[in-house]
Write an enzyme that holds these catalytic residues in place. Structure first.
Site, PDB file in Angstrom:
ATOM      1  N   THR A 182       0.807  -1.198   0.000  1.00  0.00           N
ATOM      2  CA  THR A 182       0.000   0.000   0.000  1.00  0.00           C
ATOM      3  C   THR A 182       0.855   1.269   0.000  1.00  0.00           C
ATOM      4  OG1 THR A 182      -1.673  -1.250   1.124  1.00  0.00           O
ATOM      5  CG2 THR A 182      -1.698   1.103   1.514  1.00  0.00           C
ATOM      6  N   ARG A 210     -13.767  -8.125  -0.993  1.00  0.00           N
ATOM      7  CA  ARG A 210     -13.159  -7.655   0.256  1.00  0.00           C
ATOM      8  C   ARG A 210     -12.769  -6.174   0.147  1.00  0.00           C
ATOM      9  NH1 ARG A 210      -7.720  -5.704   2.015  1.00  0.00           N
ATOM     10  NH2 ARG A 210      -7.642  -6.108   4.233  1.00  0.00           N
ATOM     11  N   ASP A 213      -9.018  -1.206   4.844  1.00  0.00           N
ATOM     12  CA  ASP A 213      -9.146   0.081   5.533  1.00  0.00           C
ATOM     13  C   ASP A 213      -8.833   1.270   4.635  1.00  0.00           C
ATOM     14  OD1 ASP A 213      -6.468  -0.914   5.440  1.00  0.00           O
ATOM     15  OD2 ASP A 213      -5.853   0.665   6.826  1.00  0.00           O
TER      16      ASP A 213
END
Ligand code: ASP
Length: 311
Positions: A182, A210, A213
């Site tokens: 990320t 899915r 966050d």
């Protein structure tokens, strides 16, 4: 006055064994982001545009898990999440499970600029990107050989008898040589305004649909007039604790930036949220803490660039 901090994912357990063969490329990319966007901030671009450009540049580096080079889901496809928040007016934009936009963060920024709604998913998010001038690409373009190999390893491990989906070493993109994750950026501009942005391909072998966050405001990304935050780590734990927002709450209660970041990570950890965070406050303080073996990270302040991987 301007400040910029970026991350390229956190992960791994145990002592850091030093840089891998691929790490110099990641460091070069981070240095290029920090010098390019740092100079742009000095010449007056706003924090919102700065974090968007920084994340776009990181999305374009195939060794980070965002945009091109995103990790591959269980069903063999790439689905990406991204979000952005502007501190001065709480404006946000977020996309989930996007599959065709070269720069998911630019789609999120276009949503922020439009103002309503604040979150779009899947095909509709890609379509919005297309209608607003964000380049569209094929899945084959987004998928790299490295991610394909990583996915195959996950698949082989998962088809062994007794394997579980909870085995972090295979489902996370936190596997040393295989590349980290990320990406995110936080910035303070010349006017004193803050912004935060985060973008990801999620986790290798993630189940269909899915959402981590990263696109959830308050979990993976947060910004208000006092602090800008971008998180990386096992997303479910960051969602369950509203982790990014928690830093702002703790600062309101009197903690300084360093204490707020570290105590947030301590709160997330028992829920399986190994990871890290980057944050800048309105005074120009920068924090880049992490609990994992490493976090790709860097900062720009007063013309000076810092980058690091291990402790
Ligand atoms: N937080 C990301 C997610 O759960 C993964 C990461 O930061 O590496 O989707």
């Amino acid at each position: 006055m301007p400040r910029l901090a970026i991350h390229g994912g956190a992960g791994g357990d145990g002592p850091w064994k030093g840089p891998t063969d691929l790490d110099p490329v990641r460091i070069l990319c981070m240095e290029s982001v920090l010098s390019t966007v740092g100079s742009m901030l000095e010449s007056g671009i706003c924090a919102e545009e700065a974090v968007t450009i920084a994340v776009e540049m990181l999305e374009d580096e195939p060794l980070f898990n965002a945009g091109k080079g995103s990790v591959i889901a269980a069903n063999g496809s790439v689905t990406m999440d991204a979000s952005i928040m502007r501190g001065r007016d709480s404006a946000v934009g977020s996309v989930v499970n996007i599959q065709k936009s070269r720069h998911p963060i630019r789609v999120a920024q276009k949503i922020l600029q439009k103002g309503w709604p604040v979150m779009l998913n899947g095909k509709a998010a890609d379509r919005f990107g297309l209608e607003n001038g964000v380049e569209q690409v094929e899945q084959e373009w987004l998928i790299t050989d490295l991610r394909q190999a990583q996915w195959q390893k996950w698949k082989d491990a998962n088809s062994r008898p007794g394997s579980t989906d909870e085995d972090d070493s295979v489902i996370l993109d936190h596997d040393g040589d295989q590349g980290m994750g990320t990406v995110g950026a936080v910035a303070l501009d010349k006017e004193g305004n803050l912004a935060a942005a985060t973008s990801t391909g999620g986790m290798t072998g993630k189940p269909d649909g899915r959402i981590g966050d990263t696109p959830i405001i308050g979990a993976g990304t947060w910004c208000d007039p006092s602090v800008a935050v971008s998180c990386t780590g096992v997303g479910e734990a960051y969602i369950r604790t509203c982790a990014a927002h928690e830093i702002s709450t703790r600062m309101r209660l009197g903690q300084n930036l360093e204490k707020a970041c570290n105590s947030m990570l301590e709160m997330v950890e028992p829920l399986g949220g190994r990871g890290g965070v980057i944050a800048i406050d309105s005074k120009g303080n920068i924090e880049l803490p992490f609990q994992t073996m490493l976090m790709y990270r860097g900062s720009y302040r007063n013309g000076e660039i810092f980058t690091a991987i291990g402790p």
